[in-house]
Each structure stands twice: as C-alpha cells, then as structure tokens.
Design an enzyme around this catalytic site. Structure first.
Site, short mmCIF file in Angstrom:
data_model
loop_
_atom_site.label_atom_id
_atom_site.label_comp_id
_atom_site.label_asym_id
_atom_site.label_seq_id
_atom_site.Cartn_x
_atom_site.Cartn_y
_atom_site.Cartn_z
N THR A 121 0.86 -1.19 0.00
CA THR A 121 0.00 0.00 0.00
C THR A 121 0.89 1.23 0.00
O THR A 121 1.63 1.47 0.96
CB THR A 121 -0.90 -0.02 1.25
OG1 THR A 121 -1.67 -1.22 1.22
CG2 THR A 121 -1.82 1.18 1.27
N GLU A 161 -3.64 -4.33 -2.73
CA GLU A 161 -4.26 -5.55 -2.18
C GLU A 161 -5.37 -5.18 -1.19
O GLU A 161 -5.17 -4.31 -0.34
CB GLU A 161 -3.19 -6.40 -1.50
CG GLU A 161 -3.69 -7.71 -0.96
CD GLU A 161 -4.50 -8.49 -1.99
OE1 GLU A 161 -3.97 -8.78 -3.07
OE2 GLU A 161 -5.68 -8.79 -1.72
N LYS A 164 -8.33 -9.24 3.67
CA LYS A 164 -8.47 -8.99 5.10
C LYS A 164 -7.78 -10.14 5.84
O LYS A 164 -7.99 -11.31 5.48
CB LYS A 164 -9.95 -8.98 5.51
CG LYS A 164 -10.77 -7.91 4.82
CD LYS A 164 -12.23 -7.96 5.24
CE LYS A 164 -13.02 -9.14 4.72
NZ LYS A 164 -13.14 -9.26 3.27
N GLU A 165 -6.96 -9.80 6.83
CA GLU A 165 -6.37 -10.87 7.64
C GLU A 165 -7.51 -11.65 8.27
O GLU A 165 -8.52 -11.08 8.68
CB GLU A 165 -5.46 -10.28 8.71
CG GLU A 165 -4.17 -9.75 8.10
CD GLU A 165 -3.28 -9.05 9.11
OE1 GLU A 165 -3.41 -9.32 10.31
OE2 GLU A 165 -2.47 -8.23 8.68
N LYS A 217 -6.96 2.35 -3.13
CA LYS A 217 -6.69 1.56 -1.94
C LYS A 217 -6.89 2.38 -0.66
O LYS A 217 -7.57 1.96 0.28
CB LYS A 217 -5.24 1.02 -2.02
CG LYS A 217 -4.72 0.40 -0.74
CD LYS A 217 -5.46 -0.87 -0.36
CE LYS A 217 -5.05 -1.34 1.02
NZ LYS A 217 -5.81 -2.46 1.50
N PHE A 262 -19.80 -3.07 7.88
CA PHE A 262 -18.93 -2.12 8.59
C PHE A 262 -19.70 -1.07 9.37
O PHE A 262 -19.30 0.09 9.41
CB PHE A 262 -17.93 -1.47 7.61
CG PHE A 262 -16.69 -2.31 7.44
CD1 PHE A 262 -15.54 -2.01 8.13
CD2 PHE A 262 -16.71 -3.42 6.62
CE1 PHE A 262 -14.41 -2.80 8.02
CE2 PHE A 262 -15.60 -4.23 6.51
CZ PHE A 262 -14.45 -3.93 7.20
N GLY A 270 -8.20 -1.40 14.79
CA GLY A 270 -6.74 -1.48 14.87
C GLY A 270 -6.21 -2.16 13.63
O GLY A 270 -6.76 -2.00 12.54
N CYS A 273 -3.58 -1.84 8.88
CA CYS A 273 -4.00 -1.06 7.71
C CYS A 273 -4.77 0.21 8.04
O CYS A 273 -4.33 1.30 7.69
CB CYS A 273 -4.83 -1.94 6.78
SG CYS A 273 -3.83 -3.21 6.00
N LYS A 334 -8.43 -8.37 15.61
CA LYS A 334 -9.71 -8.91 15.17
C LYS A 334 -9.61 -10.43 15.19
O LYS A 334 -8.51 -10.98 15.37
CB LYS A 334 -10.08 -8.39 13.79
CG LYS A 334 -9.19 -8.89 12.67
CD LYS A 334 -9.77 -8.42 11.35
CE LYS A 334 -8.99 -9.00 10.20
NZ LYS A 334 -9.54 -8.65 8.91
P1 NAD Z 1 4.56 -7.69 6.82
O1 NAD Z 1 5.27 -6.78 7.74
O2 NAD Z 1 3.77 -8.83 7.37
O3 NAD Z 1 5.60 -8.30 5.78
C1 NAD Z 1 6.53 -7.54 5.08
C2 NAD Z 1 7.72 -8.44 4.75
O4 NAD Z 1 8.62 -7.76 3.89
C3 NAD Z 1 8.52 -8.87 5.98
O5 NAD Z 1 8.59 -10.28 6.03
C4 NAD Z 1 9.90 -8.24 5.73
O6 NAD Z 1 10.95 -9.04 6.24
C5 NAD Z 1 9.93 -8.18 4.23
N1 NAD Z 1 10.91 -7.26 3.68
C6 NAD Z 1 11.22 -6.00 4.07
N2 NAD Z 1 12.20 -5.50 3.28
C7 NAD Z 1 12.49 -6.46 2.37
C8 NAD Z 1 13.41 -6.53 1.29
N3 NAD Z 1 14.22 -5.51 0.97
N4 NAD Z 1 13.45 -7.66 0.56
C9 NAD Z 1 12.63 -8.69 0.87
N5 NAD Z 1 11.75 -8.68 1.88
C10 NAD Z 1 11.69 -7.57 2.63
O7 NAD Z 1 3.65 -6.76 5.91
P2 NAD Z 1 2.22 -7.09 5.28
O8 NAD Z 1 1.17 -7.04 6.34
O9 NAD Z 1 2.33 -8.29 4.41
O10 NAD Z 1 2.01 -5.79 4.38
C11 NAD Z 1 2.76 -5.58 3.19
C12 NAD Z 1 2.15 -4.41 2.45
O11 NAD Z 1 0.80 -4.73 2.08
C13 NAD Z 1 2.04 -3.13 3.29
O12 NAD Z 1 2.19 -2.03 2.44
C14 NAD Z 1 0.62 -3.19 3.83
O13 NAD Z 1 0.13 -1.90 4.15
C15 NAD Z 1 -0.10 -3.80 2.65
N6 NAD Z 1 -1.35 -4.50 2.98
C16 NAD Z 1 -1.42 -5.26 4.10
C17 NAD Z 1 -2.60 -5.96 4.38
C18 NAD Z 1 -2.72 -6.79 5.62
O14 NAD Z 1 -3.86 -7.15 5.97
N7 NAD Z 1 -1.65 -7.15 6.30
C19 NAD Z 1 -3.69 -5.88 3.50
C20 NAD Z 1 -3.56 -5.13 2.35
C21 NAD Z 1 -2.38 -4.44 2.09
#
Ligand code: NAD
Length: 453
Positions: A121, A161, A164-165, A217, A262, A270, A273, A334
């Site tokens: 994001t 993306e 939702k977790e 997004k 919602f 929390g 996101c 959640k």
């Molecule tokens: P996360 O923190 O769970 O995972 C991120 C991963 O990236 C980590 O494992 C980290 O080690 C790795 N990383 C960091 N730098 C790196 C590099 N240079 N090379 C390789 N790997 C590297 O994050 P997430 O929850 O998966 O979120 C990722 C993105 O997606 C964010 O921008 C978030 O806002 C977005 N997003 C998250 C969700 C969600 O529900 N978690 C939903 C939609 C969008």
C-alpha cells in the site's frame, strides 16, 4: 507465468501461494532469513486460516519456493511483486524506504524484461518513483559497462491488495474486485491475466491508471474506517440516552443506499491497515493542500474509542484499580488472526496496569505475539491457555476480540469463575443473552444494560 514476490508477510505469502495454486512458478523472497528457513522447513510464520495447507500443496507441486536470494529469484522472472511493509513514518506518511530499496535491487539485479507490480500500500505517485529508481539503477549498470542492462525493459503496475487478515485466502481467490493500475496497457493486461483463474464466474478486474489505483486503496480503507467511527459516535449517544445502537444499525443498514457492512460499533479499529493508511492519506492530502477535516475526525474518534473499555471499567470500579484483577478475552486486533498491530487490547491493558490492576489474558492465537512483542516484559500480566481458566479470581471479564469461540460461552461457568459477575463487552457479542437481566452487570457499546454511575 514465472513470478517473484518480494516480501513474505501477510500479503506476499498469500499472493505467492495463491498464484502458485493456479500453476504459476512462484518464488517468495524475504530478507528475514529466519522466516524463509521456517517456510522452507514447512513452518508457516503467521496464523491465517487455510494458508498452511495451501503452502504445503504449493511446495509439494514444485510451483512454490522460498528464498533469500533475490538475484536467483529474478534470474528468469517475468513478473515481480513488491509486497514489503510500508510502516508509518514519524509524520504519519507511509515510509517507503523498503519499497524503494527493493526497486533499486530490482534495477541492479534484473536479467530479463520485467513487469514490476506495487502490491504494497503506497501513496499516490509511488509507481512513478519506483519507475525512476529502477531506471536509475539500470543507467548505473550501463555506465559501468553492463551490456545486458542496455537491452532490458520494464513497466511498473500498481495492484493494491484488499485482502483482510483472517479471510485472506478467500479474499484473494474470490475478490470483490481486483484493481490494476497501469500506464502501459499491455503490462496492465498481463497482470490482470494472472487473476483470470479467480474470475471464472464474472470478470472483476478494474483497469485504470497507476495514480487512480494508488488512491483507490487508501480511499477504500478510509471509507470503511469512517463507517466504524461514525457508528462509534452514534453508539456514544445511544449510551447517553438509553437507545440501542444495534437497532439503529439495523435501521440504517437496511437502507440499500447505506448497506449493512462495517456498521458495527466496538472498542476501536486497529490492525496494520486502517490506522496507518488513514494517517498516510491525511498526510498526502496536507502535502497537496487538501484539508482532511473528515478523515482527521475519523482518526480522532477512533483514538478516543480505544479508551472506551478503560473508561467503562473506571466508571464501574473507580480510577484506583489496585487489588482488582481483570480477565481479558481476545488480544488480536480482530478474530482469526494472531496480528496485534494497533490492537485496542494493547492500550486497554496498559491503562489497566497503570491504574494498579492485574491482568489475566487469553487469546486463541495471539498470545505468543503478546508475550514476545506487544506486551513483552509487562509485570502483572498473566497468560492462560483456556478461556475459562483466565477468569479464575478476576473481578470482571473484558471481551476485546470477537473470536467465534467467545460468541456463545457458558455463562454459568463464567459466573462461577469470576469473583463478581461483571462483563464488559467491547464487541457487543453478548447482547442477545440479556445478561443484565440474568444476574450479571453488563456493559457494552451503545447497548442498554446495567447503568453506570
Ligand atoms: P509484513 O510486515 O507482514 O511483511 C513484510 C515483509 O517484507 C517482511 O517479512 C519483511 O521481512 C519483508 N521485507 C522488508 N524488506 C524487504 C526486502 N528488501 N526484501 C525482501 N523482503 C523484505 O507486511 P504485510 O502485512 O504483508 O504488508 C505488506 C504491504 O501490504 C504493506 O504495504 C501493507 O500496508 C499492505 N497490505 C497489508 C494488508 C494486511 O492485511 N496485512 C492488506 C492489504 C495491504
């Protein structure tokens, strides 16, 4: 298609696994060696329903691989997804250091023509920044005599993306829509084609330009957060005037112009996101001279709402909670996830401890996260392996997360285990049991129950 996914967190691991499930050859790369070693040995580092089985199937089929070696992973890739974290910077904006570092590595290491996809994001304009960083890295290679670099082509596509977790696999494989932002139509179509296997019944890919995709997004999350804060504000009024927010919710949600999703009040939103993205969108607006009045209020309401459980406990027991023990059901932000990022339970527990209370906590999945990270080192917090044992000798139960296992509990057992039958329901899960008419003191969010004060 040969796909590399960089960043193997919630989003990257789900993305890579789901694309491998439709026959693509996927390598998931992460700089976290421990995480990759776990995945290589079959251990899934996060809790996400259905993910475990799917990863194992992907690995067994030979289509899903895990690596820390980006150079190898890029050697024959056609599409590379950037799915690294975008944490909140000091001023609330999205910190793009990981995204841009990955972009630079891609430029330095790519050996084939590539479509680079921003799945993280990221604020509007990031696709252009990623494009510029990769182009610069390629120019540096050309300047230092790398003849291959001169012939390499790439495009940057934005594919935010919306999973939702807790229901990530279902969301990814049966999405409401997939947003693909591309300034080059062929690159956009290529990314869209990866989602075709998930679109058998109807085509739900929305093709647009990169900037519109990036804003989509943030706007989607902001709209959902606004609905929650709106209902929390209405619930406050209900609490004051003795109205029932559940009835109000049904009353407004049945209007097809509004819809029912919602609109649940609670103890604040929390997760990784909503809070982060809300602040980042506010920051982007400020940078562009747009007044974020509405979005700032959404944030402010939520910040105050995270204090609501503490306020209700203090209203019942007084500000000095020494000698009191509070049992907590739910630590994750959640249900169906072990993710505790920005979980309302964190602030509530800190507030209880500061006022002298002891805390006994139980969560079906998030206790490890709590112990090792979000509540680590806190004295006076004890963890229990069972939702009833955690109640033993406590003065009250606080429901913080609406895990399915908490929805229809044995209230006789709860009454027996607690010192006094007092329940604070931060998710309005027990309204239907009319606890206040059955010997409990019951406090919920905008639901008439036992009167406070
Ligand atoms: P996360 O923190 O769970 O995972 C991120 C991963 O990236 C980590 O494992 C980290 O080690 C790795 N990383 C960091 N730098 C790196 C590099 N240079 N090379 C390789 N790997 C590297 O994050 P997430 O929850 O998966 O979120 C990722 C993105 O997606 C964010 O921008 C978030 O806002 C977005 N997003 C998250 C969700 C969600 O529900 N978690 C939903 C939609 C969008």
């Amino acid at each position: 298609m040969r796909i590399t996914v960089i960043g193997t967190g919630y989003v990257g691991l789900v993305t890579g696994t789901c694309f491998a499930s439709t026959g693509n050859r996927v390598v998931c790369v992460d700089t976290n060696h421990e995480k990759i070693a776990q995945l290589q040995s079959g251990v899934i580092p996060i809790f996400e329903p259905g993910l475990d089985e799917m990863v194992h199937r992907g690995v067994e089929s030979g289509d899903l691989h895990f690596s820390t070696n980006l150079e190898d992973a890029l050697s024959s890739a056609q599409v590379v997804f950037i799915a690294v974290g975008t944490p909140m910077g000091e001023d609330g904006s999205a910190d793009l250091r990981y995204v841009l570092a990955v972009a630079e590595s891609i430029g330095q290491l790519m050996k084939t023509d590539l479509v680079v996809v921003d799945k993280s994001t990221v604020p509007v304009g990031t696709a252009d920044r990623v494009r510029a960083v990769i182009a610069q890295a390629l120019r540096n290679r050309i300047d230092s005599g790398d003849s291959v670099a001169a012939s390499l082509k790439f495009d940057v596509v934005s594919n935010p993306e919306f999973l939702k977790e807790g229901s990530a696999i279902a969301d990814f494989t049966r999405p409401d829509r997939v947003v693909v932002g591309a300034d080059n139509e062929a690159a956009g179509q290529l990314v869209a084609s990866l989602y075709e296997p998930f679109m058998i019944q109807s085509h739900r890919v929305l093709l647009m330009d990169t900037r519109s995709a990036e804003i989509t997004k943030y706007a989607a999350n902001a709209m959902l957060a606004a609905r929650i804060s709106f209902m929390n504000e209405i619930a406050k009024l209900c609490d004051h005037v003795g109205a029932n927010t559940s009835r109000v919710r049904l009353g407004i949600g049945s209007d097809t112009r509004i819809g029912s999703a919602f609109l649940y009040p609670g103890c604040g939103y929390g997760g990784s996101c909503f809070p982060k993205n809300g602040k980042a969108l506010i920051q982007t607006m400020k940078e562009n001279g747009v007044d974020p009045t509405l979005l700032q209020s959404v944030e402010d309401v939520n910040r105050k709402q995270k204090q609501i459980m503490l306020e209700k406990v203090v209203a019942r027991f007084g500000n000095d909670l020494s000698g009191k023990t509070v049992a907590i059901w739910g630590l994750a932000f959640k249900p169906n996830t072990d993710d505790m990022r920005e979980a309302p339970a964190i602030e509530t527990i800190h507030g209880l401890l500061e006022r002298g209370a002891k805390v006994q906590a139980f969560d079906p999945e998030a206790m490890e996260q709590a112990k090792t990270c979000y509540l680590s080192g806190l004295e006076n917090v004890a963890y229990f392996e069972n939702k009833y044992d955690v109640l033993n000798g406590a003065d009250a139960l606080l429901l913080m997360t609406e895990w399915p296992a908490f929805r229809s509990p044995d209230f006789d057992e709860i009454r027996e285990r607690l010192r006094e039958p007092i329940v604070f329901d931060g998710r309005n899960q027990f309204e239907r049991f009319h606890l206040h008419e059955n010997g409990f003191e019951y406090f919920a969010i905008g639901i008439p129950g036992t009167k406070l004060g």
